[in-house]
Scaffold this active site. Structure first.
Site, PDB file in Angstrom:
ATOM      1  CB  SER A   1       4.388  -3.765  -1.790  1.00 38.85           C
ATOM      2  OG  SER A   1       4.317  -2.057  -2.960  1.00 38.85           O
ATOM      3  CB  ALA A   2       4.541  -0.548   1.331  1.00 41.93           C
TER       4      ALA A   2
ATOM      5  CD  GLU B   1       4.811  -5.123 -10.728  1.00 38.01           C
ATOM      6  OE1 GLU B   1       3.456  -4.697 -10.930  1.00 38.01           O
ATOM      7  OE2 GLU B   1       5.630  -4.686  -9.453  1.00 38.01           O
TER       8      GLU B   1
ATOM      9  N   GLY C   1       0.857  -1.111   0.212  1.00 37.65           N
ATOM     10  CA  GLY C   1       0.014  -0.025  -0.383  1.00 37.65           C
ATOM     11  C   GLY C   1       0.776   1.113   0.021  1.00 37.65           C
TER      12      GLY C   1
ATOM     13  CG  HIS D   1       5.818  -2.471  -7.268  1.00 33.22           C
ATOM     14  ND1 HIS D   1       5.034  -3.405  -7.122  1.00 33.22           N
ATOM     15  CD2 HIS D   1       5.618  -2.010  -5.757  1.00 33.22           C
ATOM     16  CE1 HIS D   1       4.174  -3.594  -6.279  1.00 33.22           C
ATOM     17  NE2 HIS D   1       4.475  -2.875  -5.728  1.00 33.22           N
TER      18      HIS D   1
END
Length: 250
Positions: A131-132, A203, A99, A168
């Site tokens: 991700s985060a 990714e 997020g 990413h």
């Protein structure tokens, strides 16, 4: 210190369902952490949804719960506990979703969880992030791709690894786009912060650390940017590349 980290670049790849591209990797990671416990699937997995901004914690938890349920694991969410600290202490596995990285760290500082999570993970408690949730395994969040929609108490993160992470990661130049490429932004970071390394994970790829063994996982090449020896260099890595040197303190 014994770390068991699975750091996914993303929760999805192309049109795949949430975490479906990483199901086998998640399963093997958890199984390897609990090899001496036949009842490992009854372990308590605690999810932290704090990076979610345009989605409620309940909604985010339900999305994250499904792939783990398919693997036979029971997932709970930290926001369901009266005490976030107790949730971390009771957890057998800590999971942090993606997020907005700034809001994630903002909430972790508000709940005074940064030192506690770091302590628990350094004691060997397994961790899964995407991700985060992967970004914060680094010393700081200064190589996130996210907009600083809030100002956390600090940019300092869990500091589990001696290098920065860029989830990413894109090795691409977009026609007509006049802003900086991802590589240019990372080189800006190294210009201002010499003597550092940044690992870009595209990714569908991941970093996995088990004890003293760090592996890059994925069919697409990742990249290491380094200014440790002076001018910034760029090196591509694959799943066969030995990257244990990244664990050396700079």
């Amino acid at each position: 210190m014994s770390l068991n980290l699975l750091l996914l670049s993303s929760s999805r790849v192309a049109e795949t369902a949430f975490l479906q591209h990483a199901v086998d990797l998640i399963q093997s990671h958890l199984a390897s952490c609990f090899t001496d416990n036949k009842d490992h699937q009854n372990k308590k997995l605690v999810f932290i949804p704090y990076a979610g901004v345009t989605i409620s914690y309940d909604e985010y938890f339900e999305i994250a719960r499904r792939p783990f349920a398919e693997l036979g694991y029971n997932l709970s969410s930290i926001h369901q506990y009266t005490s976030p600290q107790d949730a971390i202490l009771q957890a057998d596995v800590i999971i942090i979703g993606g997020g907005n990285t700034f809001e994630l760290v903002n909430q972790l500082y508000k709940h005074e969880l940064i030192p506690l999570i770091t302590e628990q993970l350094k004691s060997g408690k397994p961790y899964i992030g995407w991700s985060a949730g992967s970004n914060i395994a680094a010393p700081t969040i200064r190589t996130t791709n996210d907009m600083p929609i809030v100002e956390p108490a600090s940019f300092n993160a869990l500091n589990l690894l001696p290098f920065q992470i860029n989830p990413h990661y894109l090795e691409v130049t977009i026609d007509g786009h006049q802003g900086e490429t991802r590589e240019q932004r990372i080189r800006e970071f190294l210009e201002i912060n010499p003597g550092q390394r940044v690992v870009g994970i595209p990714e569908g790829t991941a970093l996995q650390l088990s004890g003293s063994q760090l592996k890059y996982v994925g069919s697409q090449a990742g990249v290491i940017f380094s200014s440790v020896t002076g001018e910034a260099t760029k090196t591509f890595i694959t799943s066969t590349t030995n990257i244990n040197f990244l664990l050396d303190t700079i």
